[in-house]
Design an enzyme around this catalytic site. Sequence first.
Site, PDB file in Angstrom:
ATOM      1  N   CYS A  27     -16.247   1.581   0.404  1.00  0.00           N
ATOM      2  CA  CYS A  27     -15.149   0.629   0.938  1.00  0.00           C
ATOM      3  C   CYS A  27     -14.719   0.719   2.447  1.00  0.00           C
ATOM      4  CB  CYS A  27     -14.022   1.038   0.039  1.00  0.00           C
ATOM      5  SG  CYS A  27     -13.336   2.842   0.051  1.00  0.00           S
TER       6      CYS A  27
ATOM      7  N   ARG B 166       0.754  -0.963  -0.047  1.00  0.00           N
ATOM      8  CA  ARG B 166      -0.123  -0.043  -0.097  1.00  0.00           C
ATOM      9  C   ARG B 166       0.910   1.240   0.145  1.00  0.00           C
ATOM     10  NH1 ARG B 166      -5.253   1.139   3.344  1.00  0.00           N
ATOM     11  NH2 ARG B 166      -6.016  -0.189   2.017  1.00  0.00           N
TER      12      ARG B 166
ATOM     13  N   ASP C 177     -17.240   7.048  -1.436  1.00  0.00           N
ATOM     14  CA  ASP C 177     -16.003   6.907  -0.708  1.00  0.00           C
ATOM     15  C   ASP C 177     -15.795   8.254  -0.057  1.00  0.00           C
ATOM     16  OD1 ASP C 177     -13.650   6.165   0.553  1.00  0.00           O
ATOM     17  OD2 ASP C 177     -12.623   5.883  -1.697  1.00  0.00           O
TER      18      ASP C 177
ATOM     19  N   GLN D 102     -10.405  -3.592  -3.468  1.00  0.00           N
ATOM     20  CA  GLN D 102     -11.613  -3.472  -3.229  1.00  0.00           C
ATOM     21  C   GLN D 102     -12.509  -3.830  -4.055  1.00  0.00           C
ATOM     22  OE1 GLN D 102     -12.197  -1.607   0.029  1.00  0.00           O
ATOM     23  NE2 GLN D 102     -14.179  -2.350  -0.624  1.00  0.00           N
TER      24      GLN D 102
HETATM   25  N1  NVA Z   1     -10.013   6.374  -1.426  1.00  0.00           N
HETATM   26  C1  NVA Z   1      -9.590   6.121   0.163  1.00  0.00           C
HETATM   27  C2  NVA Z   1      -9.998   4.534   0.101  1.00  0.00           C
HETATM   28  C3  NVA Z   1      -9.541   4.029   1.531  1.00  0.00           C
HETATM   29  C4  NVA Z   1      -9.615   2.557   1.808  1.00  0.00           C
HETATM   30  C5  NVA Z   1      -8.074   6.296   0.222  1.00  0.00           C
HETATM   31  O1  NVA Z   1      -7.288   6.293  -0.774  1.00  0.00           O
HETATM   32  O2  NVA Z   1      -7.835   6.948   1.433  1.00  0.00           O
HETATM   33  N1   CP Z   2     -11.295  -0.441   2.342  1.00  0.00           N
HETATM   34  C1   CP Z   2      -9.970  -0.403   2.999  1.00  0.00           C
HETATM   35  O1   CP Z   2      -9.112  -0.680   2.015  1.00  0.00           O
HETATM   36  O2   CP Z   2      -9.857  -0.331   4.142  1.00  0.00           O
HETATM   37  P1   CP Z   2      -8.531   0.191   4.820  1.00  0.00           P
HETATM   38  O3   CP Z   2      -8.023   1.407   4.638  1.00  0.00           O
HETATM   39  O4   CP Z   2      -8.987   0.267   6.373  1.00  0.00           O
HETATM   40  O5   CP Z   2      -7.452  -1.079   4.722  1.00  0.00           O
END
Ligand code: NVA
Ligand code: CP
Length: 305
Positions: free
Chosen positions: A260, A104, A220, A134
Amino acid sequence: MKLRHYLQFSDFSRAEYEYLLERTRWIKAQFKQYKPYHPLVDRMLAMIFEKQSTRTRLSFEAGVQQLGGSALFLSTRDTQLGRGEPVEDMAQVVSRMVDIVMIRTFEQSLLERFAGVSRVPVINGLTNEYHPCQVLGDIFTFIEHRGPIGGKTVAWIGDSNNVCNTWMQAAAIFDFKLHVSTPPGYEVEAERAGIYGNDHYAHFADPMQAARGADLVTTDVWTSMGFEAEDAERKRDFSDWQVDADMMRLAGPGALFMHCLPAHRGEEVSADVIDGPHSVVWDEAENRLHTQKALMEFLLLGKIA
Ligand code: NVA
Ligand code: CP
């Protein structure tokens, strides 16, 4: 076996997704019946996090252990990556010691650089551009509740972010229609999503019109991780892009709601929607576990059935 990565949704074909969804159904059924299934004994997953996470960490760590393997959690704060070690050097080292990697991070390009030299499969656990795991879980969830998603309409309300880009790729692969409504200035960059042509995508200036008659309404956060400096401005710009009960009424009685997570009640979604009868957000979160188990099995063992 040919080395495969999962860096964006378009990395897999429709046929490969059909296989993954079938494996997910079987793996989930075993889990629900407390039947052990350990195809990944002695396999180790390294999870590299440059951003925070609840669901992604939980689902990957629990998932690989349920399959008989083990997981290592690595954060930028605790590794030399946070002190400027080249990502290619990190990839060389990590991929000689573990069997599969989930990352990530911020830019998709960093993930691609890692995968470019990795000896083992690399999975995108979210980047600024995409969140394929996701949408894989979301599509499995839709099918569980409503059957095939082909020919259906999905409404995306809010920011044209990583999850939205991934839905755009999924629409082309699964042949459904994606209605997107964003505030002015936050429109989808179709090229960024790798989408050319608009067979599966329509933009709506009015979020209510995007949601009208949709089989699924999804949204989201207004401010994704990495964009916190824009938070105050975004709160102003997005204030009319909340999924609320009126919008779900316009979608129709059978429409599902997904998010999500994490969610901000009173911002992108009202509490009565996310906690109401249309919402399948907890199934959606759980299904990350089952779909990613099928994904890891596929990347490590190939097709086994
Ligand atoms: N769009 C959000 C998703 C979190 C799971 C982000 O990137 O923070
Ligand atoms: N939806 C999702 O990826 O959640 P987290 O940021 O908690 O991993």
